[in-house]
Design a protein around this motif. Sequence first.
Motif, PDB file in Angstrom:
ATOM      1  N   ALA A  10       0.727  -1.207   0.049  1.00 17.74           N
ATOM      2  CA  ALA A  10      -0.099   0.067   0.293  1.00 17.74           C
ATOM      3  C   ALA A  10       0.773   1.352  -0.015  1.00 17.74           C
ATOM      4  O   ALA A  10       1.973   1.092   0.352  1.00 17.74           O
ATOM      5  N   VAL A  11       0.087   2.303  -0.430  1.00 21.58           N
ATOM      6  CA  VAL A  11       0.869   3.665  -0.362  1.00 21.58           C
ATOM      7  C   VAL A  11       0.061   4.540   0.387  1.00 21.58           C
ATOM      8  O   VAL A  11      -1.050   4.605  -0.208  1.00 21.58           O
ATOM      9  N   ASP A  12       0.698   5.318   1.183  1.00 23.62           N
ATOM     10  CA  ASP A  12      -0.205   6.328   2.167  1.00 23.62           C
ATOM     11  C   ASP A  12      -0.190   7.614   1.640  1.00 23.62           C
ATOM     12  O   ASP A  12       0.941   8.101   1.019  1.00 23.62           O
ATOM     13  N   PHE A  13      -1.218   8.032   1.367  1.00 27.63           N
ATOM     14  CA  PHE A  13      -1.538   9.586   1.135  1.00 27.63           C
ATOM     15  C   PHE A  13      -1.985  10.240   2.129  1.00 27.63           C
ATOM     16  O   PHE A  13      -3.095  10.185   2.762  1.00 27.63           O
ATOM     17  N   PRO A  14      -0.808  10.836   2.959  1.00 28.59           N
ATOM     18  CA  PRO A  14      -1.134  11.669   4.398  1.00 28.59           C
ATOM     19  C   PRO A  14      -2.034  12.760   4.146  1.00 28.59           C
ATOM     20  O   PRO A  14      -3.036  13.036   5.069  1.00 28.59           O
ATOM     21  N   LYS A  15      -1.784  13.408   2.807  1.00 24.77           N
ATOM     22  CA  LYS A  15      -2.854  14.257   2.453  1.00 24.77           C
ATOM     23  C   LYS A  15      -3.245  14.182   1.255  1.00 24.77           C
ATOM     24  O   LYS A  15      -2.422  13.709   0.548  1.00 24.77           O
ATOM     25  N   PHE A  16      -4.603  14.301   0.730  1.00 27.22           N
ATOM     26  CA  PHE A  16      -4.823  14.091  -0.740  1.00 27.22           C
ATOM     27  C   PHE A  16      -4.122  14.858  -1.754  1.00 27.22           C
ATOM     28  O   PHE A  16      -3.827  14.588  -2.753  1.00 27.22           O
ATOM     29  N   ALA A  17      -3.620  16.024  -1.218  1.00 30.23           N
ATOM     30  CA  ALA A  17      -2.871  17.002  -2.043  1.00 30.23           C
ATOM     31  C   ALA A  17      -1.444  16.878  -2.176  1.00 30.23           C
ATOM     32  O   ALA A  17      -0.651  17.227  -2.916  1.00 30.23           O
ATOM     33  N   ASP A  18      -1.037  15.399  -1.290  1.00 31.15           N
ATOM     34  CA  ASP A  18       0.628  15.084  -1.266  1.00 31.15           C
ATOM     35  C   ASP A  18       0.703  14.177  -2.431  1.00 31.15           C
ATOM     36  O   ASP A  18       0.284  12.993  -2.250  1.00 31.15           O
ATOM     37  N   GLY A  19       1.216  14.542  -3.503  1.00 31.56           N
ATOM     38  CA  GLY A  19       1.285  13.570  -4.642  1.00 31.56           C
ATOM     39  C   GLY A  19       2.451  12.593  -4.865  1.00 31.56           C
ATOM     40  O   GLY A  19       2.608  12.047  -5.980  1.00 31.56           O
ATOM     41  N   ARG A  20       3.121  12.450  -3.929  1.00 31.65           N
ATOM     42  CA  ARG A  20       4.402  11.715  -4.122  1.00 31.65           C
ATOM     43  C   ARG A  20       4.011  10.245  -4.235  1.00 31.65           C
ATOM     44  O   ARG A  20       4.657   9.647  -4.931  1.00 31.65           O
ATOM     45  N   GLY A  21       2.709   9.910  -3.803  1.00 30.02           N
ATOM     46  CA  GLY A  21       2.378   8.586  -3.967  1.00 30.02           C
ATOM     47  C   GLY A  21       2.268   8.109  -5.344  1.00 30.02           C
ATOM     48  O   GLY A  21       2.342   6.869  -5.707  1.00 30.02           O
ATOM     49  N   TYR A  22       1.856   9.149  -6.210  1.00 27.41           N
ATOM     50  CA  TYR A  22       1.492   8.662  -7.484  1.00 27.41           C
ATOM     51  C   TYR A  22       2.944   7.988  -8.076  1.00 27.41           C
ATOM     52  O   TYR A  22       2.963   7.201  -9.127  1.00 27.41           O
ATOM     53  N   SER A  23       3.983   8.883  -7.748  1.00 29.23           N
ATOM     54  CA  SER A  23       5.395   8.434  -8.483  1.00 29.23           C
ATOM     55  C   SER A  23       5.702   7.131  -7.908  1.00 29.23           C
ATOM     56  O   SER A  23       6.442   6.196  -8.409  1.00 29.23           O
ATOM     57  N   ILE A  24       5.495   7.077  -6.508  1.00 29.63           N
ATOM     58  CA  ILE A  24       6.062   5.792  -5.749  1.00 29.63           C
ATOM     59  C   ILE A  24       5.163   4.694  -6.341  1.00 29.63           C
ATOM     60  O   ILE A  24       5.782   3.475  -6.733  1.00 29.63           O
ATOM     61  N   ALA A  25       3.798   4.802  -6.644  1.00 24.47           N
ATOM     62  CA  ALA A  25       3.093   3.611  -7.330  1.00 24.47           C
ATOM     63  C   ALA A  25       3.623   3.151  -8.628  1.00 24.47           C
ATOM     64  O   ALA A  25       3.879   2.351  -9.068  1.00 24.47           O
ATOM     65  N   THR A  26       3.990   4.378  -9.459  1.00 21.72           N
ATOM     66  CA  THR A  26       4.556   4.296 -10.700  1.00 21.72           C
ATOM     67  C   THR A  26       5.881   3.506 -10.900  1.00 21.72           C
ATOM     68  O   THR A  26       6.228   2.724 -11.586  1.00 21.72           O
ATOM     69  N   LEU A  27       6.701   3.853  -9.592  1.00 17.72           N
ATOM     70  CA  LEU A  27       7.956   3.161  -9.596  1.00 17.72           C
ATOM     71  C   LEU A  27       7.782   1.642  -9.346  1.00 17.72           C
ATOM     72  O   LEU A  27       8.223   0.835 -10.034  1.00 17.72           O
ATOM     73  N   LEU A  28       6.999   1.618  -8.336  1.00 21.81           N
ATOM     74  CA  LEU A  28       6.559  -0.146  -7.979  1.00 21.81           C
ATOM     75  C   LEU A  28       6.264  -0.876  -9.217  1.00 21.81           C
ATOM     76  O   LEU A  28       6.855  -1.993  -9.249  1.00 21.81           O
ATOM     77  N   ARG A  29       5.257  -0.247 -10.020  1.00 21.11           N
ATOM     78  CA  ARG A  29       4.770  -1.064 -11.214  1.00 21.11           C
ATOM     79  C   ARG A  29       5.859  -1.052 -12.286  1.00 21.11           C
ATOM     80  O   ARG A  29       6.121  -2.154 -12.897  1.00 21.11           O
ATOM     81  N   ALA A  30       6.299   0.152 -12.789  1.00 24.05           N
ATOM     82  CA  ALA A  30       6.835   0.348 -13.953  1.00 24.05           C
ATOM     83  C   ALA A  30       8.368   0.008 -13.658  1.00 24.05           C
ATOM     84  O   ALA A  30       9.147  -0.443 -14.854  1.00 24.05           O
ATOM     85  N   ARG A  31       9.135   0.268 -12.495  1.00 22.88           N
ATOM     86  CA  ARG A  31      10.487   0.188 -12.435  1.00 22.88           C
ATOM     87  C   ARG A  31      10.730  -1.160 -11.683  1.00 22.88           C
ATOM     88  O   ARG A  31      11.721  -1.887 -12.165  1.00 22.88           O
ATOM     89  N   LEU A  32      10.001  -1.397 -10.777  1.00 23.71           N
ATOM     90  CA  LEU A  32      10.279  -2.454  -9.783  1.00 23.71           C
ATOM     91  C   LEU A  32       9.759  -3.689 -10.352  1.00 23.71           C
ATOM     92  O   LEU A  32       9.653  -4.944  -9.546  1.00 23.71           O
ATOM     93  N   GLY A  33       8.695  -3.562 -11.018  1.00 21.20           N
ATOM     94  CA  GLY A  33       7.862  -4.912 -11.804  1.00 21.20           C
ATOM     95  C   GLY A  33       6.907  -5.407 -10.744  1.00 21.20           C
ATOM     96  O   GLY A  33       6.522  -6.605 -10.822  1.00 21.20           O
TER      97      GLY A  33
END
Lengths: 564, 179
Positions: free
Chosen positions: B83-106
Motif C-alpha cells: 500500500a502507499v499512504d496519502f497523508p494528505k490528498f494533495a500530497d502527490g508523492r504516492g503517484y510517483s511511488i506507485a508508478t515506480l513500484l509497477r513500472a520500475r520494480l515490476g
Amino acid sequence: MYKYDEYDQRIVDERVAQFRDQTRRYLAGELSDDEFRPLRLQNGLYIQRHAPMLRVAIPYGNLRAAQLRKLAHIARTYDRGYAHFTTRQNVQFNWPKLEDVPEILAELATVQMHAIQTSGSCIRNVTSDPFAGVAGDEHIDPRPWGEIVRQWSTFHPEFAFLPRKFKIAVNGAAEDRAVIQAHDIGLDLKHDAAGRIGFRVLVGGGLGRTPIIGEEIAAFVPWQHILSYCEAILRVYNLHGRRDNLYKARIKILVKALGIEEFRRQVDAEFAHLKDGPATLTEAEVARVAQHFDDPEYAELPAADAGFAARKAENKPFAAWAKRNVRAHKRAGYASVVLSLKPTGVAPGDISAEQLERVAELAERYSFGEVRVTHEQNLVLADVRQADLFELWQQVRDARLATPNIGLLTDIISCPGGDFCNLANAKSIPIANAIQARFDDLDYLFDIGEIELNISGCMNACGHHHVGHIGVLGVDKNGEEWYQVTIGGSQGNHTALGKVIGPSFAAHEMPDVVESLISVYLELRHADERFIDTVRRVGAEPFKTRVYAERAARLEDERKVVNG
Amino acid sequence: MAEIIRNGALHADDWEVLRLAEGQDAATVEVEHGRWIVPLAVWQAQREHLAARAEAGVLGVWLAGSDDPAQLADDLVRLQLVAVDFPKFADGRGYSIATLLRARLGYGGELRAIGNVLRDQFFFYLRCGFDVIQPQPGKYSAAQLQAALASLADFSEPYQGAVDRAEPLFRRVRREVRA
C-alpha cells in the motif's frame, strides 16, 4: 493553428462533465472547501476579492476568430463585458458566478478551449513566442512542441499534485521571447552540429518570492526524448520537492538546495530508465501536430510595399504607429501588428467584449483569422499584408487598440493587483494608470524610447517586476500600501533581476519617482542607448541619488505648504 | 467491515492499516492476528518473523511518501499486498511511488491507495497502477462510493502513457491527419 480531433474534443468535453459534477457536489455540501479547492483551481477558478475569477487557457498564446467571439460572448453573458489578458498569455474573467462556471466551460469547449490546469499545483498552460512562425530569427517553430507538451501534461496522472505550480515555456528563435529563463522548465529549441532538432533545457527558473534565473541542465536533448526527459525532471521534483513550506516548494528551491550537478545526476538516473520508453516521440506524431502550423497561403509580394511607405511619409500618426506597433515578418510584403491593450486609463491587458469581436473581424479580414497573445499583455495579428496596414490602422484606431506605445514606458505589464486579487498587498492598476497619465505625451514617450516597466501587487510577481527595466512591487507596511522600486532587470537573452533602489514609496509618489529615473537617463544617455543600457553602464547610484533627493525636496515643499 | 474499490467494483474488506503511535517501536510493536498492512519500518525490523504471514497473503506493507520504494525491491516477490499512504490528498508523492513500484520494480501484486484518498482522485490512482482504493472508514457512504465508481472512467482516452496504459495516445490510435 492546432485544431482538435475527436480525441482532443472528447477530453475537453469529459472535463466539462467532470467539473459539472464536482461543482454540483460542492454546492450540495458533499465536498468541503479544502477538497474542492484543488479541483476548482485545476479548472482555473479562484475565489477572489469580489467574485470568483476564472482563468481560461490560451495554449502558447494562439487564438482564432471564433474563440475571440466566444470570449466576447462569455464576457457579456457571465461577466461585466470585459476580459483580461495575463502575463502567461491566458485570459481571465473577474466576475463570473461559481454556479455558472460549468456552463462557461461547456461554452468554451464548443470552440476548443478550456481552463484545464491554469492554476493549482500542476503543470500549467505552456507558453511560447507570440511571433512564432513569422519571426525572421526563428530556427524552429516552437508551436508544435508547445502543443505536444500541452497534450502530454494534460491530466498527467503522476503530476497532478506536485509540491507547487509548474510552468513550462518553449522558444525557438535567436531572441528569447518566451522568458524561458524564468520558468520551471525552459525549452530552447535548437539544431545540433549534425542539424538534428533538440532542446537545450533550463530548469529551476522563476520569479515570485525568491526570483532565480534558470540553469542549464542539458545542453541538447534530442526531440524524440523530450517528454521522457521532462518526465524525469518532474518525477525527481514530485518525490523530493519540499512540501512542508509553500514558499520553498517550487523546483527552483530544490535545484538550489541540491546544486545543479546533483540535481542533474538524479534526473539523468531517472532518464536512463525512461529513455526509449513508450513516451518516446515518433516522427509521425510530430508531423501530425506540426502540419497544423504550416504557413498559411501567403501571396507572392514585393519585399516593401510602395503604398505603405507613401502613407508613412504623409501621415505622422500612422508612421508613429507603424514604427512602434508593426514588426518585420519573415515573408516579403507582410508584417506583424501588435494591438496595444495599454491605452492610458485602462487596466493593462483589459479588453471589452466589443473590442474582442472587432479583433476577431480584423483577424479574419487581414490575418488568416488568427490572433496571438503576448506575455506583455497585448495582442498580435501575425500575418498582415503591408498593403493593408493603413486600412487596418484606421480600424484599429477606431477600436482604441492603436496606441503607438509598444515597448515604450506606457506599455506597462501589470498584474490585476489589489483591486481584484486576494493575494495582493497593494493595488497595481491605479499605479499603472497614474504613470501612463504622467507620460501621456507621445513625443516625450518616443524620446524616452524603449523601456519596460513592470508592476506586481505582491511578491508572487505575476507582473514580472523583477525583470522590468523598472520594476514596481507592492508591499504592505503596517496595513498601508507601499511600492518598492527596482531597476536593471531585463527579460530575453540577457535576463537579469533588478536591484532595489532603496526605501519604498507611497502610491501617489510613483509617477514622480518614475520621472526622476527617466530624467537621470535622459541626461546621462549616450546616443542610441536605451534606459537599460544606461543603467548597465553607469550603475544604479546616480538613479538612486536623484530619486531620493527629489523625493526629499518634494516632502520639504509639502511641509512648507502645510505649515503655510 | 470497510468498503474498498477493487478493479472497478465495491468490495467488503477486512484489511487493517497499522500505524505506529507516538513512542511505539517498529522492532517491538506486536502485529496481531488478522490481516494487517504494516509500515515499512515494521516490516524491515520484523521481516524474519513476518515473512511467512506475508507469503500466506495475510500481511502487507505500506510505504509513506518519504519512503524509497526501492527499499522493498527484494521483498516484492513475496509480498501480495503493498500500500502507499496519502497523508494528505494533495500530497502527490504516492503517484510517483506507485508508478515506480509497477513500472520500475515490476511489482505485480495488489497495490492499494490508503490514507486521505478522495473520490476525485480515483482516476489518477488507477492510472498510476493502484488496483485497490481504500478510503478512510466513514469517509463515504456506500451510495457515494457507488456513484464514485463512475468517475473511474472520467477520461476515456488519456493523452499520455501511465501504468494502466503504458502507450500514449499517439501510439494507441491512429490520429486524424488534416485533409
